[in-house]
Scaffold this motif. Sequence first.
Motif, short mmCIF file in Angstrom:
data_model
loop_
_atom_site.label_atom_id
_atom_site.label_comp_id
_atom_site.label_asym_id
_atom_site.label_seq_id
_atom_site.Cartn_x
_atom_site.Cartn_y
_atom_site.Cartn_z
N THR A 163 41.15 31.73 37.57
CA THR A 163 40.80 33.13 37.30
C THR A 163 41.90 33.83 36.51
O THR A 163 41.63 34.55 35.55
CB THR A 163 40.51 33.86 38.62
OG1 THR A 163 39.43 33.20 39.27
CG2 THR A 163 40.15 35.32 38.38
N ARG A 164 43.14 33.61 36.89
CA ARG A 164 44.25 34.24 36.18
C ARG A 164 44.40 33.71 34.75
O ARG A 164 44.74 34.44 33.83
CB ARG A 164 45.56 34.05 36.94
CG ARG A 164 45.60 34.92 38.20
CD ARG A 164 46.88 34.69 38.99
NE ARG A 164 46.90 35.54 40.16
CZ ARG A 164 47.87 36.40 40.42
NH1 ARG A 164 48.90 36.51 39.61
NH2 ARG A 164 47.82 37.14 41.50
N PRO A 199 46.96 40.26 36.86
CA PRO A 199 47.00 38.85 37.27
C PRO A 199 47.17 37.87 36.10
O PRO A 199 46.35 36.99 35.88
CB PRO A 199 45.65 38.66 37.95
CG PRO A 199 44.74 39.60 37.22
CD PRO A 199 45.60 40.79 36.89
N THR A 225 36.54 29.35 36.13
CA THR A 225 36.18 30.77 36.13
C THR A 225 35.75 31.18 34.73
O THR A 225 36.40 30.82 33.76
CB THR A 225 37.40 31.64 36.53
OG1 THR A 225 37.85 31.25 37.82
CG2 THR A 225 37.04 33.12 36.54
N GLU A 277 42.44 30.53 42.23
CA GLU A 277 43.22 31.68 41.75
C GLU A 277 43.77 31.42 40.36
O GLU A 277 43.73 32.29 39.49
CB GLU A 277 44.36 31.97 42.73
CG GLU A 277 45.20 33.16 42.36
CD GLU A 277 44.48 34.49 42.50
OE1 GLU A 277 44.90 35.46 41.85
OE2 GLU A 277 43.48 34.57 43.24
N THR A 278 44.29 30.21 40.13
CA THR A 278 44.88 29.94 38.81
C THR A 278 43.82 29.93 37.72
O THR A 278 44.08 30.43 36.62
CB THR A 278 45.69 28.63 38.78
OG1 THR A 278 44.84 27.52 39.09
CG2 THR A 278 46.85 28.68 39.76
N ILE A 312 44.58 26.63 45.57
CA ILE A 312 45.15 27.59 44.62
C ILE A 312 44.50 27.50 43.24
O ILE A 312 44.59 28.43 42.44
CB ILE A 312 46.68 27.42 44.52
CG1 ILE A 312 47.30 28.69 43.92
CG2 ILE A 312 47.04 26.16 43.73
CD1 ILE A 312 48.80 28.75 44.04
#
Length: 140
Positions: free
Chosen positions: A62-63, A98, A36, A59-60, A56
Amino acid sequence: MSTTTAVTPLTTAEAEALVSAAYQAADAAGVTVSVTVLDAGGHLLAFRRDDRAVLISGETSTRKAYTALQLNAPTADLVDAVQPGGLFHTLPTALDRPLLFIAGGVPVRRDGRLIGAIGVGGGAPEQDHAFATAAVESLV
């Protein structure tokens, strides 16, 4: 009167180059990842998840990018700060944001100014950090 010099924002082309560089580093290590890239305002500029990467990891990545951007520091440098007794111990739960304090998020700077961040997820934290760092170092 201030003589502030404007810094060119991170472009979409540069964001795509960061994604490609991180992917190349991960591929060379035989690791499937998600990458990301966020601009200085925290807006998504580029994202790619290898279809073989764990779900996942999207998501990780991006966070991790968001955390590196908000704190202007690699997430690898922040892991100890959220441990009991650490400076940011309550930060992950105190804010409705996040944040993720796992290695793999790296700020992107131009002329010393923060212009965005990259996050990599899918490998071991040290691998993700190395892939993100390699990508940032490739940005000319």
